[in-house]
Design a protein around this motif. Structure first.
Motif, PDB file in Angstrom:
ATOM      1  N   GLY A 275      -0.837  -1.582  -2.092  1.00 53.00           N
ATOM      2  CA  GLY A 275      -0.179  -0.299  -1.820  1.00 53.00           C
ATOM      3  C   GLY A 275       1.331  -0.417  -1.905  1.00 53.00           C
ATOM      4  O   GLY A 275       2.007   0.477  -2.439  1.00 53.00           O
ATOM      5  N   ALA A 276       1.868  -1.521  -1.386  1.00 51.28           N
ATOM      6  CA  ALA A 276       3.316  -1.737  -1.422  1.00 51.28           C
ATOM      7  C   ALA A 276       3.821  -1.839  -2.852  1.00 51.28           C
ATOM      8  O   ALA A 276       4.888  -1.312  -3.204  1.00 51.28           O
ATOM      9  CB  ALA A 276       3.668  -2.997  -0.629  1.00 51.28           C
ATOM     10  N   VAL A 277       3.040  -2.524  -3.699  1.00 50.17           N
ATOM     11  CA  VAL A 277       3.414  -2.662  -5.113  1.00 50.17           C
ATOM     12  C   VAL A 277       3.430  -1.297  -5.802  1.00 50.17           C
ATOM     13  O   VAL A 277       4.376  -0.950  -6.523  1.00 50.17           O
ATOM     14  CB  VAL A 277       2.436  -3.612  -5.832  1.00 50.17           C
ATOM     15  N   LEU A 278       2.406  -0.497  -5.529  1.00 48.97           N
ATOM     16  CA  LEU A 278       2.325   0.821  -6.174  1.00 48.97           C
ATOM     17  C   LEU A 278       3.441   1.740  -5.693  1.00 48.97           C
ATOM     18  O   LEU A 278       4.011   2.513  -6.492  1.00 48.97           O
ATOM     19  CB  LEU A 278       0.956   1.445  -5.899  1.00 48.97           C
ATOM     20  N   LEU A 279       3.776   1.694  -4.421  1.00 49.73           N
ATOM     21  CA  LEU A 279       4.899   2.495  -3.907  1.00 49.73           C
ATOM     22  C   LEU A 279       6.178   2.171  -4.668  1.00 49.73           C
ATOM     23  O   LEU A 279       6.923   3.074  -5.091  1.00 49.73           O
ATOM     24  CB  LEU A 279       5.106   2.214  -2.406  1.00 49.73           C
ATOM     25  N   LYS A 280       6.418   0.882  -4.857  1.00 49.55           N
ATOM     26  CA  LYS A 280       7.645   0.457  -5.528  1.00 49.55           C
ATOM     27  C   LYS A 280       7.661   0.932  -6.981  1.00 49.55           C
ATOM     28  O   LYS A 280       8.697   1.399  -7.485  1.00 49.55           O
ATOM     29  CB  LYS A 280       7.759  -1.062  -5.457  1.00 49.55           C
ATOM     30  N   GLU A 281       6.511   0.853  -7.645  1.00 48.17           N
ATOM     31  CA  GLU A 281       6.431   1.279  -9.044  1.00 48.17           C
ATOM     32  C   GLU A 281       6.646   2.784  -9.176  1.00 48.17           C
ATOM     33  O   GLU A 281       7.420   3.243 -10.031  1.00 48.17           O
ATOM     34  CB  GLU A 281       5.065   0.904  -9.619  1.00 48.17           C
ATOM     35  N   LEU A 282       5.972   3.568  -8.344  1.00 47.85           N
ATOM     36  CA  LEU A 282       6.067   5.027  -8.453  1.00 47.85           C
ATOM     37  C   LEU A 282       7.445   5.544  -8.027  1.00 47.85           C
ATOM     38  O   LEU A 282       7.946   6.528  -8.578  1.00 47.85           O
ATOM     39  CB  LEU A 282       4.966   5.680  -7.630  1.00 47.85           C
ATOM     40  N   ALA A 283       8.042   4.898  -7.044  1.00 54.47           N
ATOM     41  CA  ALA A 283       9.379   5.320  -6.607  1.00 54.47           C
ATOM     42  C   ALA A 283      10.398   5.140  -7.720  1.00 54.47           C
ATOM     43  O   ALA A 283      11.371   5.907  -7.833  1.00 54.47           O
ATOM     44  CB  ALA A 283       9.794   4.515  -5.384  1.00 54.47           C
ATOM     45  N   ALA A 284      10.171   4.134  -8.568  1.00 52.89           N
ATOM     46  CA  ALA A 284      11.109   3.860  -9.664  1.00 52.89           C
ATOM     47  C   ALA A 284      10.991   4.889 -10.780  1.00 52.89           C
ATOM     48  O   ALA A 284      11.934   5.067 -11.569  1.00 52.89           O
ATOM     49  CB  ALA A 284      10.851   2.464 -10.223  1.00 52.89           C
TER      50      ALA A 284
END
Length: 554
Positions: A154-163
């Motif tokens: 989930g943390a990885v996906l948050l970082k990707e989508l925020a970018a």
């Protein structure tokens, strides 16, 4: 019979227990506050708020001064999604306010959340997954590593989508059901998430520790928080937050102890609304700080307006004894409490003290929009002279002499007991007036006059008793003394004028004056009062009433 044997302590102590927080005896500044009324509070309502109600609640939270507000679980419903889009598209988020949204660590929910967040000027994306032993075993049937991987993914996906999503985003992670989670395991998950985000002092992340179901005493939670505080990775880049619930009734203590133990931030709701027994009550937490002389950074000076808005929007009720906010929290019915409060208020006024130190009142009720006349002292059958005297003084400017105040106290208590109800200030005044001002049932003074005779005063009184009129003359060394001598001759009674006092009932030159007379005979004092712009008339009338009351005992 309740079977206590089926329960056990379900919490975990950290591997190393320290108690540095114990040596701090106060909180020196307000934490960061995050209101979760629109999300955690809203999901606990019998009838969740509609779009307009959520907008009204949002505006009220802004007015109070919240700078972080969790506004929605965007993937949970169309109303949640639409509310978030409305405040973004209508540019309703002030420049100094950050909204927060929550998402489970599940890919489709995270993606839906970022769809709702597009264009947000400042938003915290709150990621969570459950980590406790019983959730791992009973709900998810996953191992520790599998649960940890959910958080990391989930943390990885948050970082990707925020970018790739327009907007300005900050990340938050919560090990949900923390109280039933091994502390070192919860810490490991948090540090693994932080390793993905790599926060620093300029771009911080939030680690939020919830007491999802409060199951330990507050000092245990403090030790858990202190361990996380001391062992959290990237600590300079992390805001350590807590989200206490109130299952044991200790939510406020959990939050305060956690701040002492290193927490920087508190999530909670107005008046503690939330699932089961609710979230921690931010009103109480903030006002606790205020009562210690610390700026809470939230404004509850219009408490009644906030209560009315809260009750309308949530269809919940603020209890009469709710700290700082309830209808009765500043009210004293007890006679001894009333007496102490009245004397404390008088002392403060006399000494012009800038510091609030009044018995039984931890803060000045006026600071939260309450008033002394109707909220502080109220009279029922448990009350006494102090409360009765205070109400007459505050509402009508009547400053009863000590002996008269005690007698009036018993009169009011008796009336309250007989009527089986609380007495208002108006009802107390009516009792006072009937007994001490209008009580001329035995005889009346129709007219009187004075003339000087040498160094003395001659009073001429026209008295009516049982329909018969009589004129009496008497000599005295003053107006009241000559009237007193005339009455003694008429009634054939001996007494001593043991008390006389007068004061104005207002500041204007035309204000009414009140006079009090106490007549002593047979070991008892008979009281009377007179109210009139002319102090001589007020004094004569006070003596007339006192003598009428004396006549009642014959």
């Amino acid at each position: 019979m309740m079977d206590y044997r089926k329960y056990k302590r379900g919490y975990f102590l950290p591997p190393v227990v320290t108690h540095d927080w114990v040596h701090k005896d106060y909180i020196d500044q307000a934490p960061l506050w995050c209101s979760v009324d629109l999300r955690d509070g809203n999901q606990a309502l019998v009838k969740p708020m509609n779009l307009q109600e959520k907008l009204d609640m949002f505006k009220m939270l802004l007015k109070i001064g919240f700078k972080e507000i969790e506004v929605a679980f965007p993937a949970a419903s169309d109303t949640e999604f639409q509310f978030l889009r409305t405040i973004i598209e209508e540019k309703m988020i002030p420049e100094d306010v950050t909204i927060q949204v929550i998402t489970q660590s599940r890919e489709h929910i995270i993606r839906r959340t970022f769809e709702a967040l597009e264009g947000a000027p400042r938003a915290i994306v709150h990621l969570y997954n459950s980590t406790s032993v019983i959730q791992r075993q009973q709900v998810f049937q996953k191992s520790k590593e599998e649960i940890k991987q959910l958080a990391v993914d989930g943390a990885v996906l948050l970082k990707e989508l925020a970018a790739t999503t327009p907007g300005n985003f900050m990340f938050q992670y919560s090990p949900e059901s923390f109280p039933g989670t091994e502390v070192d395991y919860a810490l490991d998950i948090c540090n693994s998430v932080l390793e993905i985000w790599k926060p620093d002092s300029a771009n911080k992340a939030i680690i939020n520790i919830p007491t999802t179901v409060e199951n330990a005493m507050p000092h245990v939670f403090a030790s858990q928080i202190e361990y996380i505080h001391k062992n959290l990775a990237y600590r300079d880049g992390v805001v350590l937050s807590v989200h206490p619930h109130n299952d044991r009734g200790s939510g406020v203590a959990d939050a305060e102890y956690a701040i002492l133990a290193g927490a920087d931030r508190v999530e909670g709701t107005l008046f503690g609304n939330g699932e089961r027994t609710g979230n921690v009550d931010i009103v109480t937490l903030a006002m606790n700080l205020y009562s210690h002389g610390i700026d809470p950074k939230l404004d509850f000076s219009s408490m009644q307006e906030i209560i009315e808005g809260y009750e309308r929007l949530t269809q919940m009720r603020v209890a009469e004894r709710h700290p700082y906010a309830g209808e009765l929290v500043f009210t004293a019915f007890s006679g001894s409490h009333q007496d102490a409060i009245a004397k404390g208020m008088q002392w403060r006024e006399k000494n012009d003290s800038p510091i609030w130190e009044v018995p039984y009142l931890p803060i000045d009720p006026k600071d939260v929009g309450r008033n002394y006349e109707t909220d502080v002292i109220r009279v029922n059958s448990q009350s006494g002279k102090g409360g009765v005297g205070y109400m007459l003084q505050q509402s009508y400017g009547i400053q009863l002499p000590a002996g008269m105040k005690e007698e009036m106290g018993y009169l009011a208590k008796g009336a309250s007991d007989q009527r089986e109800k609380e007495l208002s200030a108006e009802e107390i005044y009516d009792l006072f007036k009937a007994e001490y001002v209008d009580n001329t049932h035995n005889f009346e003074l129709l007219d009187y006059s004075f003339k000087k005779e040498g160094g003395s005063i001659v009073a001429t009184l026209e008295i009516s008793k049982s329909g018969e009129r009589e004129t009496i003359n008497a000599l005295g060394n003053g107006h009241l003394d000559s009237v007193s001598n005339a009455f003694k001759a008429y009634l054939d009674v001996d007494y001593e004028l043991s008390f006389y006092e007068e004061h104005s009932l207002g500041r204007e030159s035309s204000a009414q004056a009140i006079a009090y007379v106490g007549l002593s005979t047979g070991g008892k004092v008979y009281w009377g009062a007179g109210i009139h712009p002319d102090i001589i008339q007020a004094s004569v009338h006070a003596m007339l009433v006192a003598l009428n009351r004396l006549e009642n005992t014959k």
